[in-house]
Scaffold this motif. Structure first.
Motif, PDB file in Angstrom:
ATOM      1  N   GLN A  42       0.809  -1.220   0.000  1.00 29.00           N
ATOM      2  CA  GLN A  42       0.000   0.000   0.000  1.00 29.00           C
ATOM      3  C   GLN A  42       0.842   1.270   0.000  1.00 29.00           C
ATOM      4  O   GLN A  42       0.329   2.343  -0.327  1.00 29.00           O
ATOM      5  CB  GLN A  42      -0.941  -0.012   1.206  1.00 29.00           C
ATOM      6  CG  GLN A  42      -1.983  -1.114   1.137  1.00 29.00           C
ATOM      7  CD  GLN A  42      -3.099  -0.928   2.146  1.00 29.00           C
ATOM      8  OE1 GLN A  42      -3.578   0.174   2.361  1.00 29.00           O
ATOM      9  NE2 GLN A  42      -3.516  -2.014   2.764  1.00 29.00           N
ATOM     10  N   TRP A  47       0.641   1.007  -6.344  1.00 29.17           N
ATOM     11  CA  TRP A  47      -0.467   0.260  -5.731  1.00 29.17           C
ATOM     12  C   TRP A  47      -1.753   0.419  -6.550  1.00 29.17           C
ATOM     13  O   TRP A  47      -2.505  -0.536  -6.755  1.00 29.17           O
ATOM     14  CB  TRP A  47      -0.668   0.755  -4.304  1.00 29.17           C
ATOM     15  CG  TRP A  47      -1.765   0.078  -3.534  1.00 29.17           C
ATOM     16  CD1 TRP A  47      -2.984   0.594  -3.205  1.00 29.17           C
ATOM     17  CD2 TRP A  47      -1.741  -1.246  -2.972  1.00 29.17           C
ATOM     18  NE1 TRP A  47      -3.712  -0.316  -2.478  1.00 29.17           N
ATOM     19  CE2 TRP A  47      -2.970  -1.460  -2.317  1.00 29.17           C
ATOM     20  CE3 TRP A  47      -0.796  -2.272  -2.961  1.00 29.17           C
ATOM     21  CZ2 TRP A  47      -3.287  -2.642  -1.662  1.00 29.17           C
ATOM     22  CZ3 TRP A  47      -1.114  -3.457  -2.308  1.00 29.17           C
ATOM     23  CH2 TRP A  47      -2.339  -3.626  -1.678  1.00 29.17           C
ATOM     24  N   TYR A 128      -2.075  -7.648  -3.755  1.00 30.11           N
ATOM     25  CA  TYR A 128      -3.124  -6.635  -3.647  1.00 30.11           C
ATOM     26  C   TYR A 128      -4.290  -7.156  -2.811  1.00 30.11           C
ATOM     27  O   TYR A 128      -4.624  -8.343  -2.842  1.00 30.11           O
ATOM     28  CB  TYR A 128      -3.633  -6.225  -5.028  1.00 30.11           C
ATOM     29  CG  TYR A 128      -4.680  -5.141  -4.922  1.00 30.11           C
ATOM     30  CD1 TYR A 128      -4.320  -3.822  -4.714  1.00 30.11           C
ATOM     31  CD2 TYR A 128      -6.033  -5.461  -4.946  1.00 30.11           C
ATOM     32  CE1 TYR A 128      -5.281  -2.840  -4.565  1.00 30.11           C
ATOM     33  CE2 TYR A 128      -7.002  -4.481  -4.795  1.00 30.11           C
ATOM     34  CZ  TYR A 128      -6.616  -3.177  -4.601  1.00 30.11           C
ATOM     35  OH  TYR A 128      -7.567  -2.199  -4.436  1.00 30.11           O
TER      36      TYR A 128
END
Length: 237
Positions: A42, A47, A128
């Protein structure tokens, strides 16, 4: 509201594609200095790029269902798309009425011991994740049973033949309302092949209709799954 033209949408999509490709190919944060790859978390500037990948997958999944629901004469396989995997044709049975153990596997229930299960993943997990995947939650589960295999078309066929779509007792209130609204008598992607009541079906894929692969997992909604489970319990116990 004034919608853009198809050509304008196409040009915008092309510009976005070119921009994203340029970022992937040239942004320095995606360079690996040690040859071992990079970890995109993150805090990483890319990202959002991985969020785009996951978002695209969601749209592909949704679109595939919408294509599959479209009348078959209105869709065609793009030239660059591969055909169905050979395993599809290897799994097709000539039987119009499937036999357990021959056209689809017998599905026994296996005991699962209850325990405490920890859900969620840490912020530094190297892949992710959506916002609701993070954090920690511990849940205690009791002992239960789970089927050895996913529910197949053949196993679900028994529910259809024995009147599962006609018996309100198997359905929750919202599920029964949905079934009546859609006038469902069998799973949406099953294609009736014979006269009504003969219970002979094929399977609609995205771009074609094929003989029913009885050993494949059945594609149904939450409401249908819940009704099937209630029926299964009623005939098992």
């Amino acid at each position: 509201m004034v919608w853009p033209t198809v050509s304008e949408v196409y040009e915008y999509r092309k510009d976005v594609y070119d921009t994203v490709v340029n970022v992937i190919m040239n942004h320095p944060s995606l360079d690996s200095e040690d040859g071992k790859g990079i970890v995109v978390n993150q805090e990483h500037p890319m990202w959002s790029l991985f969020m785009g990948f996951e978002h695209e997958r969601i749209h592909l999944e949704t679109s595939s269902v919408l294509f599959r629901e479209t009348p078959i004469e209105l869709v065609q396989r793009p030239e660059s798309w591969p055909g169905l995997h050979p395993s599809v044709y290897e799994s097709i049975s000539k039987a119009s009425k499937p036999i357990e153990g021959e056209d689809y596997p017998s599905n026994e229930m296996l005991p699962v011991n209850g325990e405490e299960v920890q859900l969620g993943k840490p912020l530094d997990f190297p892949s992710y994740g959506w916002d609701n995947e993070y954090g920690t939650r511990t849940v205690s589960t009791p002992n239960f049973q789970a089927s050895k295999h996913m529910i197949t078309n053949g196993e679900y066929y028994q529910f259809v033949v024995e009147g599962g779509y006609r018996n309100k007792d198997y359905w929750c209130e919202d599920g029964w309302a949905w079934r009546k609204h859609r006038n469902m008598k069998w799973p949406f992607f099953w294609t009736p092949l014979g006269p009504q009541g003969s219970h002979e079906y094929g399977l609609r894929t995205i771009f074609e209709e094929i003989p029913m692969p009885w050993s494949f997992p059945v594609d149904v909604t939450y409401y249908e799954s819940k009704a099937f489970c209630r029926w299964k319990v009623s005939i098992t116990y």
